[in-house]
Design an enzyme around this catalytic site. Structure first.
Site, PDB file in Angstrom:
ATOM      1  CE  LYS A   1      99.513  84.333  71.616  1.00  0.00           C
ATOM      2  NZ  LYS A   1     100.134  83.156  72.191  1.00  0.00           N
TER       3      LYS A   1
ATOM      4  CG  HIS B   1     114.082  78.469  79.364  1.00  0.00           C
ATOM      5  ND1 HIS B   1     112.752  78.125  79.483  1.00  0.00           N
ATOM      6  CD2 HIS B   1     114.765  77.314  79.228  1.00  0.00           C
ATOM      7  CE1 HIS B   1     112.638  76.807  79.408  1.00  0.00           C
ATOM      8  NE2 HIS B   1     113.837  76.291  79.256  1.00  0.00           N
TER       9      HIS B   1
HETATM   10  C1  GRF Z   1     111.693  81.048  86.487  1.00  0.00           C
HETATM   11  O1  GRF Z   1     112.303  79.818  86.739  1.00  0.00           O
HETATM   12  C2  GRF Z   1     111.920  81.467  85.059  1.00  0.00           C
HETATM   13  O2  GRF Z   1     113.137  81.049  84.554  1.00  0.00           O
HETATM   14  C3  GRF Z   1     110.806  80.788  84.340  1.00  0.00           C
HETATM   15  O3  GRF Z   1     109.708  80.858  85.206  1.00  0.00           O
HETATM   16  C4  GRF Z   1     110.177  80.956  86.556  1.00  0.00           C
HETATM   17  C5  GRF Z   1     109.559  82.178  87.134  1.00  0.00           C
HETATM   18  O4  GRF Z   1     109.846  82.320  88.481  1.00  0.00           O
HETATM   19  N1  GRF Z   1     110.581  81.407  83.043  1.00  0.00           N
HETATM   20  P1  GRF Z   1     109.491  83.655  89.239  1.00  0.00           P
HETATM   21  O5  GRF Z   1     108.013  83.939  88.985  1.00  0.00           O
HETATM   22  O6  GRF Z   1     110.356  84.743  88.678  1.00  0.00           O
HETATM   23  O7  GRF Z   1     109.756  83.383  90.665  1.00  0.00           O
END
Ligand code: GRF
Length: 205
Positions: free
Chosen positions: A68, A112
């Site tokens: 990693k 998030h």
């Molecule tokens: C979003 O809902 C974000 O909050 C989460 O993953 C999703 C990504 O969506 N972390 P995108 O790839 O930006 O359309």
């Protein structure tokens, strides 16, 4: 004119948040430039979106590295080569490890799709819906060593409607994500954020 904040975006999927960030830079709503987009998924739509805007787009797969830390070192090197000062996670589906955190201390942020600390982890919107939450939402936060945990920069609440499905709710949350992520980046770009323990102070509010 003050120089712009240089951003690198890490994304694993469709990249609609990346798109919102790019659009905000192009329309001058934020004083930032996306210098590079990196994905651990070579076929991620996020990479295509970057290329469509003339932004360097790089695939760095986990399986190409033995550890990693080696994987993250490759990401860090690419970010630094492009002069990145702030790393924005936008649907990056891996846990950020020590290598990236120590290379960009308090300089990695994430979005998030819940009101943290409720419903960390995968499919947060669905977790909130299934739980029967009446208010859902999204959070932009600094990234620390725990998942969906670091100090909170910005949140937006989204009411759960009687006729919602997990999908309709997710759609309204996503629209709020696209609004608050660029806003949070602009606060950072303007030097208005100070982290004091768990609290992020916003200057001039
Ligand atoms: C979003 O809902 C974000 O909050 C989460 O993953 C999703 C990504 O969506 N972390 P995108 O790839 O930006 O359309």
């Amino acid at each position: 004119m003050a120089s712009k904040l240089t951003i690198g975006v890490l994304a694993s999927g469709s990249g609609t948040n990346l798109q919102a960030i790019i659009d905000a830079t192009e329309t001058g709503r934020i004083d930032a430039d996306v210098r590079v987009v990196i994905s651990d998924v070579p076929e991620a739509r996020a990479l295509t979106r970057a290329r469509e805007h003339g932004i360097p787009a790089i695939a760095i797969e986990r399986k190409q590295s033995v550890s990693k830390s080696e994987f993250e070192n490759r990401i860090v090197d690419a970010m630094k080569e492009h002069g990145v000062k702030l790393v924005c996670l936008a649907g990056y589906m891996r846990i950020v490890g020590k290598t990236m955190l120590s290379s960009f201390p308090n300089r990695i942020i994430n979005i998030h799709p819940t009101l943290l600390p409720s419903f960390p982890g995968l499919e947060g919107q669905r977790q909130a819906f299934d739980y029967g939450a009446k208010v859902a939402g999204c959070t932009v936060h600094f990234v620390d060593e725990l998942t969906d945990h670091g100090p909170i920069i910005k949140q937006a609440a989204v009411e759960v409607r009687e006729d919602d499905t997990a999908e309709t709710l997710q759609k309204r949350i996503l629209a709020e994500e696209h609004r608050i992520y660029p806003e949070a980046i602009q606060l950072y770009a303007k030097g208005r954020l100070t982290v004091e323990g768990r609290r992020v102070r916003i200057a001039g509010r």
